[in-house]
Design an enzyme around this catalytic site. Sequence first.
Site, short mmCIF file in Angstrom:
data_model
loop_
_atom_site.label_atom_id
_atom_site.label_comp_id
_atom_site.label_asym_id
_atom_site.label_seq_id
_atom_site.Cartn_x
_atom_site.Cartn_y
_atom_site.Cartn_z
N SER A 5 0.62 -0.96 -0.23
CA SER A 5 -0.18 0.07 0.25
C SER A 5 0.24 1.32 -0.18
O SER A 5 0.79 2.49 -0.50
CB SER A 5 -1.22 0.03 1.15
N HIS A 28 1.25 4.85 4.43
CA HIS A 28 0.88 4.86 3.34
C HIS A 28 1.27 6.16 3.55
O HIS A 28 1.66 7.52 2.21
CB HIS A 28 -0.41 5.03 3.84
#
Length: 282
Positions: free
Chosen positions: A203, A260
């Site tokens: 991610s 992230h």
Amino acid sequence: MSEYIGLRLPLTANLEKFSALLWQLSLPHRIAEEKGMLVLWVGSTAHVEQVKELYQRLESGELQLSEAPQPIAVKKTGGWYRNLAAVPVVVALLLLSLAGSILPYLDRQFEILPLFSFYQLHVVGGELQGDWPKGQLWRLITPAFLHFGLMHIVFNSLWLWELGGMIERRQGAVRILGLVLLIAAGSNIAQAMTGVSLFGGMSGVIYGLLGYIVVWNRLRPATPFPLVNGVAVVMVVWLLVCMAGFTELLGLGAVANTAHLSGLVLGLILGLAAALLDRKPV
């Protein structure tokens, strides 16, 4: 292989015969509809000049397509394997991620998985402890391939194929590989600095690729990536939702928010650097 824009024309333009002429002249190309325009992509800057010259001759009336020899029939090899061959780095990343999603289910004794985590993990007194990796540089990257759960691997794989594929098809294997390695290392280090834990997933890299594409499209509008409007907004909103802790409230588990966010920031920086330094003709 990198691609370059040879022509950008209104959707009303008819390029069927012109495309046939290019194939007759052994000029490989592809035509796509992007952002309300017809875009003709070629594989080199030399082909860009040839395509532009031919089209200018056509527009001026100097070149008559009806007088051109009939194009040689081109055998179309198509299908899924041709799409895979166009993005070998992304395919390799997907396969490694798939292996990393299977590993937690196979390694029930927790013997192999710690070899690929960021920290050198071990359990002491029932508590998970870890040592900062020294001399084991692969640990900076390998957590990106570890995935925990079906939705985790499916979500990341779809976005890696979409965003990573955009970059590799247009800017080449070296560019996408460099971006993935830099973003993975940076986002993993940032996440590791928040505390010892077993974390993983692609991610952070995906958010980095998103940031790269957004900045590139803003600064290099002549050669944009075909990112659908609204995708960046949706992904940033999801990032904020995760950072607010709603995923844990919904029972979806903890999310590596630092990875992230740091991945997104790294992608924005790399996109800015690439857009300013990459001066290839378009």
